[in-house]
Design a protein around this motif. Structure first.
Motif, PDB file in Angstrom:
ATOM      1  N   ALA A 105       0.841  -1.207   0.000  1.00 23.82           N
ATOM      2  CA  ALA A 105       0.000   0.000   0.000  1.00 23.82           C
ATOM      3  C   ALA A 105       0.870   1.249   0.000  1.00 23.82           C
ATOM      4  O   ALA A 105       1.972   1.254   0.547  1.00 23.82           O
ATOM      5  CB  ALA A 105      -0.890  -0.002   1.225  1.00 23.82           C
ATOM      6  N   LYS A 106       0.339   2.295  -0.604  1.00 23.88           N
ATOM      7  CA  LYS A 106       1.055   3.577  -0.576  1.00 23.88           C
ATOM      8  C   LYS A 106       0.650   4.369   0.677  1.00 23.88           C
ATOM      9  O   LYS A 106      -0.434   4.176   1.218  1.00 23.88           O
ATOM     10  CB  LYS A 106       0.674   4.404  -1.801  1.00 23.88           C
ATOM     11  CG  LYS A 106       1.285   3.898  -3.094  1.00 23.88           C
ATOM     12  CD  LYS A 106       1.262   5.038  -4.135  1.00 23.88           C
ATOM     13  CE  LYS A 106       1.997   4.670  -5.392  1.00 23.88           C
ATOM     14  NZ  LYS A 106       1.288   3.700  -6.217  1.00 23.88           N
ATOM     15  N   TYR A 107       1.526   5.244   1.079  1.00 25.76           N
ATOM     16  CA  TYR A 107       1.206   6.282   2.069  1.00 25.76           C
ATOM     17  C   TYR A 107       1.955   7.516   1.587  1.00 25.76           C
ATOM     18  O   TYR A 107       2.761   7.428   0.643  1.00 25.76           O
ATOM     19  CB  TYR A 107       1.612   5.859   3.493  1.00 25.76           C
ATOM     20  CG  TYR A 107       3.060   5.491   3.625  1.00 25.76           C
ATOM     21  CD1 TYR A 107       4.029   6.455   3.871  1.00 25.76           C
ATOM     22  CD2 TYR A 107       3.482   4.181   3.455  1.00 25.76           C
ATOM     23  CE1 TYR A 107       5.365   6.119   3.952  1.00 25.76           C
ATOM     24  CE2 TYR A 107       4.823   3.834   3.533  1.00 25.76           C
ATOM     25  CZ  TYR A 107       5.756   4.808   3.788  1.00 25.76           C
ATOM     26  OH  TYR A 107       7.082   4.487   3.862  1.00 25.76           O
ATOM     27  N   VAL A 206      -3.416  10.146 -12.811  1.00 25.76           N
ATOM     28  CA  VAL A 206      -4.309   9.256 -13.572  1.00 25.76           C
ATOM     29  C   VAL A 206      -5.733   9.178 -13.021  1.00 25.76           C
ATOM     30  O   VAL A 206      -6.667   8.891 -13.753  1.00 25.76           O
ATOM     31  CB  VAL A 206      -3.730   7.818 -13.656  1.00 25.76           C
ATOM     32  CG1 VAL A 206      -2.546   7.754 -14.601  1.00 25.76           C
ATOM     33  CG2 VAL A 206      -3.338   7.304 -12.271  1.00 25.76           C
ATOM     34  N   HIS A 207      -5.889   9.444 -11.731  1.00 28.29           N
ATOM     35  CA  HIS A 207      -7.219   9.282 -11.131  1.00 28.29           C
ATOM     36  C   HIS A 207      -8.048  10.563 -11.158  1.00 28.29           C
ATOM     37  O   HIS A 207      -9.237  10.532 -10.875  1.00 28.29           O
ATOM     38  CB  HIS A 207      -7.094   8.827  -9.677  1.00 28.29           C
ATOM     39  CG  HIS A 207      -6.362   7.529  -9.531  1.00 28.29           C
ATOM     40  ND1 HIS A 207      -6.888   6.329  -9.930  1.00 28.29           N
ATOM     41  CD2 HIS A 207      -5.121   7.252  -9.040  1.00 28.29           C
ATOM     42  CE1 HIS A 207      -6.020   5.356  -9.687  1.00 28.29           C
ATOM     43  NE2 HIS A 207      -4.942   5.893  -9.148  1.00 28.29           N
ATOM     44  N   SER A 208      -7.399  11.690 -11.460  1.00 24.34           N
ATOM     45  CA  SER A 208      -8.070  12.974 -11.250  1.00 24.34           C
ATOM     46  C   SER A 208      -9.368  13.143 -12.041  1.00 24.34           C
ATOM     47  O   SER A 208     -10.378  13.567 -11.479  1.00 24.34           O
ATOM     48  CB  SER A 208      -7.129  14.133 -11.570  1.00 24.34           C
ATOM     49  OG  SER A 208      -6.348  14.399 -10.437  1.00 24.34           O
ATOM     50  N   ILE A 216     -15.091  12.801  -5.764  1.00 23.69           N
ATOM     51  CA  ILE A 216     -14.261  12.188  -4.714  1.00 23.69           C
ATOM     52  C   ILE A 216     -13.235  13.257  -4.321  1.00 23.69           C
ATOM     53  O   ILE A 216     -12.957  13.499  -3.153  1.00 23.69           O
ATOM     54  CB  ILE A 216     -13.570  10.911  -5.243  1.00 23.69           C
ATOM     55  CG1 ILE A 216     -14.611   9.815  -5.486  1.00 23.69           C
ATOM     56  CG2 ILE A 216     -12.493  10.443  -4.276  1.00 23.69           C
ATOM     57  CD1 ILE A 216     -14.048   8.529  -6.067  1.00 23.69           C
ATOM     58  N   LYS A 217     -12.683  13.916  -5.347  1.00 19.49           N
ATOM     59  CA  LYS A 217     -11.836  15.094  -5.149  1.00 19.49           C
ATOM     60  C   LYS A 217     -12.618  16.304  -5.642  1.00 19.49           C
ATOM     61  O   LYS A 217     -13.388  16.188  -6.597  1.00 19.49           O
ATOM     62  CB  LYS A 217     -10.566  14.972  -6.002  1.00 19.49           C
ATOM     63  CG  LYS A 217      -9.534  14.036  -5.424  1.00 19.49           C
ATOM     64  CD  LYS A 217      -8.515  13.541  -6.429  1.00 19.49           C
ATOM     65  CE  LYS A 217      -7.574  14.586  -6.953  1.00 19.49           C
ATOM     66  NZ  LYS A 217      -6.322  13.938  -7.523  1.00 19.49           N
ATOM     67  N   THR A 218     -12.401  17.449  -5.019  1.00 23.24           N
ATOM     68  CA  THR A 218     -13.129  18.633  -5.479  1.00 23.24           C
ATOM     69  C   THR A 218     -12.222  19.621  -6.230  1.00 23.24           C
ATOM     70  O   THR A 218     -12.708  20.540  -6.864  1.00 23.24           O
ATOM     71  CB  THR A 218     -13.810  19.371  -4.311  1.00 23.24           C
ATOM     72  OG1 THR A 218     -12.780  19.830  -3.436  1.00 23.24           O
ATOM     73  CG2 THR A 218     -14.772  18.474  -3.552  1.00 23.24           C
TER      74      THR A 218
HETATM   75  N1  BYC Z   1       2.389  10.197  -1.938  1.00 22.28           N
HETATM   76  O1  BYC Z   1      -3.830  10.185  -9.917  1.00 22.28           O
HETATM   77  P1  BYC Z   1      -3.196  10.799  -8.713  1.00 22.28           P
HETATM   78  C1  BYC Z   1      -1.030  13.812   6.656  1.00 22.28           C
HETATM   79  C2  BYC Z   1       0.018   8.427  -6.119  1.00 22.28           C
HETATM   80  S1  BYC Z   1      -0.251  13.393   5.239  1.00 22.28           S
HETATM   81  C3  BYC Z   1       2.276   8.915  -2.374  1.00 22.28           C
HETATM   82  O2  BYC Z   1      -3.096  12.268  -8.661  1.00 22.28           O
HETATM   83  P2  BYC Z   1      -5.139  10.829  -6.590  1.00 22.28           P
HETATM   84  C4  BYC Z   1      -0.238  13.943   7.893  1.00 22.28           C
HETATM   85  C5  BYC Z   1      -1.466   8.106  -6.147  1.00 22.28           C
HETATM   86  O3  BYC Z   1      -1.848   7.385  -5.001  1.00 22.28           O
HETATM   87  C6  BYC Z   1      -1.338  13.621   3.876  1.00 22.28           C
HETATM   88  N2  BYC Z   1       1.581   8.589  -3.497  1.00 22.28           N
HETATM   89  O4  BYC Z   1      -3.921  10.208  -7.409  1.00 22.28           O
HETATM   90  C7  BYC Z   1       0.465  15.094   8.194  1.00 22.28           C
HETATM   91  C8  BYC Z   1      -1.546   7.330  -7.446  1.00 22.28           C
HETATM   92  O5  BYC Z   1      -1.029   6.013  -7.266  1.00 22.28           O
HETATM   93  P3  BYC Z   1      -2.015   4.698  -7.174  1.00 22.28           P
HETATM   94  C9  BYC Z   1      -2.216  12.454   3.563  1.00 22.28           C
HETATM   95  C10 BYC Z   1       0.989   9.601  -4.167  1.00 22.28           C
HETATM   96  O6  BYC Z   1      -5.512   9.844  -5.565  1.00 22.28           O
HETATM   97  C11 BYC Z   1       1.251  15.158   9.344  1.00 22.28           C
HETATM   98  C12 BYC Z   1      -0.537   8.047  -8.322  1.00 22.28           C
HETATM   99  O7  BYC Z   1       0.367   8.703  -7.460  1.00 22.28           O
HETATM  100  N3  BYC Z   1      -3.326  12.997   2.846  1.00 22.28           N
HETATM  101  O8  BYC Z   1      -2.199  13.947   6.622  1.00 22.28           O
HETATM  102  O9  BYC Z   1      -6.188  11.315  -7.514  1.00 22.28           O
HETATM  103  C13 BYC Z   1       1.346  14.074  10.219  1.00 22.28           C
HETATM  104  C14 BYC Z   1      -1.193   9.060  -9.257  1.00 22.28           C
HETATM  105  O10 BYC Z   1      -1.715  10.182  -8.518  1.00 22.28           O
HETATM  106  C15 BYC Z   1       1.059  10.934  -3.757  1.00 22.28           C
HETATM  107  C16 BYC Z   1      -4.028  12.302   1.941  1.00 22.28           C
HETATM  108  O11 BYC Z   1      -3.764  11.153   1.678  1.00 22.28           O
HETATM  109  C17 BYC Z   1       1.807  11.218  -2.595  1.00 22.28           C
HETATM  110  N4  BYC Z   1       1.970  12.468  -2.127  1.00 22.28           N
HETATM  111  O12 BYC Z   1      -4.504  12.144  -5.889  1.00 22.28           O
HETATM  112  C18 BYC Z   1       0.607  12.924   9.916  1.00 22.28           C
HETATM  113  C19 BYC Z   1      -5.184  13.051   1.311  1.00 22.28           C
HETATM  114  N5  BYC Z   1       0.379  11.702  -4.637  1.00 22.28           N
HETATM  115  O13 BYC Z   1      -2.924   4.896  -5.982  1.00 22.28           O
HETATM  116  C20 BYC Z   1      -0.191  12.866   8.769  1.00 22.28           C
HETATM  117  C21 BYC Z   1      -6.101  12.173   0.537  1.00 22.28           C
HETATM  118  C22 BYC Z   1      -0.093  10.873  -5.578  1.00 22.28           C
HETATM  119  O14 BYC Z   1      -2.766   4.632  -8.458  1.00 22.28           O
HETATM  120  N6  BYC Z   1      -5.586  11.860  -0.756  1.00 22.28           N
HETATM  121  N7  BYC Z   1       0.280   9.615  -5.305  1.00 22.28           N
HETATM  122  O15 BYC Z   1      -1.051   3.555  -6.964  1.00 22.28           O
HETATM  123  C23 BYC Z   1      -5.673  12.695  -1.825  1.00 22.28           C
HETATM  124  O16 BYC Z   1      -6.151  13.809  -1.751  1.00 22.28           O
HETATM  125  C24 BYC Z   1      -5.207  12.148  -3.150  1.00 22.28           C
HETATM  126  O17 BYC Z   1      -5.127  10.742  -3.051  1.00 22.28           O
HETATM  127  C25 BYC Z   1      -3.835  12.733  -3.625  1.00 22.28           C
HETATM  128  C26 BYC Z   1      -3.450  12.018  -4.941  1.00 22.28           C
HETATM  129  C27 BYC Z   1      -3.966  14.213  -3.889  1.00 22.28           C
HETATM  130  C28 BYC Z   1      -2.737  12.479  -2.586  1.00 22.28           C
END
Ligand code: BYC
Length: 311
Positions: A105-107, A206-208, A216-218
């Motif tokens: 899994a990614k983080y 790719v997911h945007s 899911i994203k705004t």
């Molecule tokens: N790191 O199509 P995309 C916190 C991956 S920390 C790793 O743009 P999506 C904290 C992406 O998963 C913040 N991988 O994807 C602070 C995809 O790969 P898969 C945690 C990344 O989902 C202090 C591929 O690249 N917050 O809170 O539309 C202490 C293509 O990307 C990253 C969240 O997780 C990255 N930075 O947009 C403790 C917020 N970026 O899955 C904790 C929720 C991209 O196809 N997540 N990838 O293998 C989101 O908002 C979205 O998932 C993202 C990426 C904006 C991160």
């Protein structure tokens, strides 16, 4: 035919701004994408506890230790809300954790960088929590009800984390020349990885397209990154810190900062598992999980006993 009707009804609900709830009909791809994103988010919260945990014994005062302890506890709570919200989509927590502990899994990419000095704890709060907050405020508007509601509370706590980080940085900047230098050196290392947190731009994201259509994203990755830069540059300037980007300049017409191209090779290398800290973080997380088995066993035994009393 039934599926087409369901899909039209589903999209209409999203377009109206209604929330999707766990028992509502949803396309498999929507469920899958949410489990992916929410579990990655949950993993980021609990992996994010690790570098801060390492600093508890070295924080420079009792006040700083207490604040760090409270922040780390908040991150555990964020993980809990997010795993619980992901479970409402039918994926058990054990399965999600197994994927994390086996490196599948990614983080967030950001936690694969080392925290070398106390100033790094300031940068984690100011930049990392700042970036997380900009991203997560936009996710309050996500279409999935349980995720959206979890975000409301998480964002309140992130705002506190962000300010405590900035206060560490401000204190260092107001201190001795060596302390100010420590803050600048940490900013030099954390600036670019913090911008990468928002994810890739253009087609590499790719997911945007689908995630924006289903709300899911705004907002897309690039516009959130820009908001973060526009918010953070004046904060750096207010403390006399220099953002490590010679091309950074205010564009009056576009009402935004221009900045240099991000080193995307580095980002993709880190998310493939080749960052400085990837293997150490996964090993430490697995260790924490294994060492906590007795707590889970005790909680389960207690719950069973209570249930017997009620029966
Ligand atoms: N790191 O199509 P995309 C916190 C991956 S920390 C790793 O743009 P999506 C904290 C992406 O998963 C913040 N991988 O994807 C602070 C995809 O790969 P898969 C945690 C990344 O989902 C202090 C591929 O690249 N917050 O809170 O539309 C202490 C293509 O990307 C990253 C969240 O997780 C990255 N930075 O947009 C403790 C917020 N970026 O899955 C904790 C929720 C991209 O196809 N997540 N990838 O293998 C989101 O908002 C979205 O998932 C993202 C990426 C904006 C991160």
């Amino acid at each position: 035919m039934e599926d087409i009707k369901n899909l039209e009804h589903f999209q209409a609900k999203i377009d109206r701004g209604d929330k999707i709830e766990p028992n509502d009909w949803m396309p498999d791809a929507y469920r899958k994408s949410l489990v992916r994103m929410m579990s990655q988010h949950a993993h980021s919260e609990i992996v994010g506890m690790l570098p801060e945990g390492n600093w508890l014994t070295r924080a420079p005062s009792l006040r700083r230790k207490m604040i760090a302890m409270a922040k780390i506890q908040d991150e555990a709570g964020h993980g809990l809300y997010l795993y619980s919200a992901a479970e409402t989509l039918g994926t058990p927590r054990e399965e999600l954790l197994h994927a994390l502990h086996t490196g599948k899994a990614k983080y967030s990419s950001i936690f694969n960088y080392p925290t070398l000095t106390w100033a790094d704890m300031g940068m984690v709060g100011w930049l990392v929590d700042g970036a997380a907050m900009v991203n997560q405020v936009s996710l309050i508007g996500t279409s999935y009800g349980p995720y959206s509601r979890a975000m409301v509370r998480i964002c309140k706590e992130e705002a506190f984390h962000n300010r405590q980080g900035y206060e560490i940085v401000a204190t260092l900047c107001d201190g001795t020349p060596e302390q100010k230098e420590m803050a600048q050196e940490a900013l030099n290392r954390w600036w670019w990885p913090s911008l990468m947190m928002f994810g890739p731009k253009g087609e590499a994201s790719v997911h945007s397209e689908q995630s924006l259509k289903w709300k899911i994203k705004t907002e897309d990755n690039e516009s959130l990154r820009q908001s973060f830069i526009d918010m953070t540059v004046p904060q750096a300037e207010a403390r006399g810190l220099k953002i490590p980007d010679d091309n950074l300049k205010w564009n009056e017409e576009e009402n935004r900062y221009e900045y240099s191209e991000i080193q995307w090779d580095e980002f993709f290398n880190v998310i493939k598992g080749n960052g400085v800290m990837n293997s150490k973080r996964v090993a430490a997380r697995k260790d924490a999980h294994d060492n906590g088995a007795w707590v889970r066993d005790a909680a389960e035994a207690y719950a069973k006993k209570q249930a017997q009393k009620v029966a």
